[in-house]
Design a protein around this motif. Structure first.
Motif, PDB file in Angstrom:
ATOM      1  N   ARG A  31       0.862  -1.189   0.000  1.00  0.00           N
ATOM      2  CA  ARG A  31       0.000   0.000   0.000  1.00  0.00           C
ATOM      3  C   ARG A  31       0.898   1.239   0.000  1.00  0.00           C
ATOM      4  O   ARG A  31       2.085   1.162   0.334  1.00  0.00           O
ATOM      5  CB  ARG A  31      -0.898   0.019   1.244  1.00  0.00           C
ATOM      6  CG  ARG A  31      -1.760  -1.220   1.392  1.00  0.00           C
ATOM      7  CD  ARG A  31      -3.002  -1.190   0.545  1.00  0.00           C
ATOM      8  NE  ARG A  31      -4.022  -0.356   1.154  1.00  0.00           N
ATOM      9  CZ  ARG A  31      -4.849  -0.772   2.114  1.00  0.00           C
ATOM     10  NH1 ARG A  31      -4.767  -2.017   2.566  1.00  0.00           N
ATOM     11  NH2 ARG A  31      -5.746   0.035   2.617  1.00  0.00           N
ATOM     12  N   VAL A  32       0.326   2.363  -0.360  1.00  0.00           N
ATOM     13  CA  VAL A  32       1.085   3.619  -0.410  1.00  0.00           C
ATOM     14  C   VAL A  32       0.512   4.592   0.618  1.00  0.00           C
ATOM     15  O   VAL A  32      -0.696   4.817   0.671  1.00  0.00           O
ATOM     16  CB  VAL A  32       1.029   4.252  -1.813  1.00  0.00           C
ATOM     17  CG1 VAL A  32       1.799   5.575  -1.832  1.00  0.00           C
ATOM     18  CG2 VAL A  32       1.604   3.299  -2.852  1.00  0.00           C
ATOM     19  N   ILE A  33       1.413   5.155   1.412  1.00  0.00           N
ATOM     20  CA  ILE A  33       1.039   6.203   2.369  1.00  0.00           C
ATOM     21  C   ILE A  33       1.548   7.523   1.826  1.00  0.00           C
ATOM     22  O   ILE A  33       2.735   7.663   1.518  1.00  0.00           O
ATOM     23  CB  ILE A  33       1.649   5.940   3.758  1.00  0.00           C
ATOM     24  CG1 ILE A  33       1.241   4.572   4.277  1.00  0.00           C
ATOM     25  CG2 ILE A  33       1.218   7.023   4.741  1.00  0.00           C
ATOM     26  CD1 ILE A  33       1.936   4.186   5.572  1.00  0.00           C
ATOM     27  N   THR A  34       0.662   8.503   1.702  1.00  0.00           N
ATOM     28  CA  THR A  34       1.024   9.822   1.178  1.00  0.00           C
ATOM     29  C   THR A  34       0.896  10.853   2.286  1.00  0.00           C
ATOM     30  O   THR A  34      -0.174  10.993   2.891  1.00  0.00           O
ATOM     31  CB  THR A  34       0.104  10.214   0.004  1.00  0.00           C
ATOM     32  OG1 THR A  34       0.220   9.225  -1.023  1.00  0.00           O
ATOM     33  CG2 THR A  34       0.494  11.571  -0.558  1.00  0.00           C
ATOM     34  N   ILE A  35       1.984  11.557   2.557  1.00  0.00           N
ATOM     35  CA  ILE A  35       2.000  12.606   3.584  1.00  0.00           C
ATOM     36  C   ILE A  35       2.252  13.936   2.895  1.00  0.00           C
ATOM     37  O   ILE A  35       3.219  14.073   2.136  1.00  0.00           O
ATOM     38  CB  ILE A  35       3.084  12.350   4.658  1.00  0.00           C
ATOM     39  CG1 ILE A  35       2.910  10.970   5.282  1.00  0.00           C
ATOM     40  CG2 ILE A  35       3.040  13.426   5.734  1.00  0.00           C
ATOM     41  CD1 ILE A  35       3.775   9.914   4.696  1.00  0.00           C
TER      42      ILE A  35
END
Length: 300
Positions: free
Chosen positions: A171-175
């Motif tokens: 999964r990708v976490i975008t901050i």
């Protein structure tokens, strides 16, 4: 750098004494793999001339870092990926290094719209993590992720499982936010991930196989005639031939949406084509309905 040299020796079988075994296991537990996404235009800034900048950074930190080749993109998001193998503090340093190169890249946008996307991307960090730990990051009812947002004053998004190819265990976490706040937030997230034994990713990955699997499943799961097939017109309308569907063979079957190199939503050409053909179908259906109504009223 010492942990990496020891890990290489362990892998090569050069350290086999019983006294070294406990230390070996400890080293292996501290080394993890994580990935960071990078827009294609910023890869040159990370590598430096002839790859010298990245080489010097790897030599100074001992980290193992691999940037995906041209054309090898993370699925759907359409950005290059950087695989990192190191201990916790080194991974955090590598992520900061990559983010700095993205922020200081001298890419020349061709118009104001592209400039806005370019500036927005500088405020964003995208980290690829194992699907096994995403629940821990989000927390029960979103408690953990909401606390991170409040404490660091940033925006955080995670990709939905349905947005990515079937069976992809990542999964990708975008901050997104101010640079220092993003750095502090990603440090905390990486620390949480690193201590979880389920968090490790494969250093070498072939995303194409997940895309091939998804395309194969899609091609065999839909119903209806093959792509481009024109169904036989109903009786009474022998002079009319339906236009072909642009993708698959049935309404609502077009490829999933994608993102451009800045991570922005990109409207699929198939979706646009589908809408055009759908309008044609509605127009012809309305015409047939009107003709039948007229024939009933007039008796012809």
């Amino acid at each position: 750098k010492q942990w990496y040299q020891r890990r290489v020796a362990i892998t090569a079988g050069e350290e086999t004494s019983e006294s070294a075994a406990p230390d070996n296991r400890k080293i292996l537990k501290t080394v993890k793999v994580i990935r960071v996404l990078c827009p294609n235009y910023a890869v040159g800034s990370i590598l430096g001339k002839g790859g010298e900048r990245l080489k010097e950074f790897k030599d100074s930190t001992g980290a193992r870092i691999t940037v995906s080749k041209q054309g090898c993109m993370f699925p759907v998001i359409n950005e290059r990926y950087v695989s990192i193998m190191a201990d916790l503090s080194t991974i955090q340093s590598v992520v900061k290094f990559i983010q700095l190169r993205i922020r200081e890249d001298e890419f020349q946008p061709k118009d104001e719209r592209e400039l806005a996307r370019f500036e927005k991307r500088k405020r964003v960090c995208k980290v690829v993590v194992s699907d096994n730990v995403i629940g821990k990051i989000i927390g029960k009812g979103g408690d953990n992720i909401n606390e991170l947002k409040t404490r660091h004053n940033v925006m955080i998004k995670t990709t939905n499982k349905k947005e990515l190819p079937h069976e992809l265990p990542e999964r990708v976490i975008t901050i997104e936010g101010d640079h220092e706040k993003v750095n502090a937030c990603i440090d905390e997230i990486i620390a949480d991930i690193h201590e979880d034994p389920r968090s490790n990713l494969d250093y070498f990955v072939d995303y194409e196989k997940y895309l091939r699997h998804t395309q194969s499943s899609s091609s065999t799961s839909h119903r209806g005639p093959p792509m481009g097939y024109n169904p036989t017109p109903p009786s009474g309308y022998s002079g009319y031939n339906y236009p072909p569907y642009p993708y698959g063979s049935y309404p609502n079957q077009y490829p999933p949406y994608s993102y451009d190199q800045y991570g922005q939503y990109q409207y699929s050409q198939y979706q646009a084509s589908y809408k055009q053909h759908s309008d044609q179908y509605r127009h012809h259906d309305d015409s047939r309905s009107s003709s039948k109504s007229d024939s009933f009223r007039t008796g012809y």
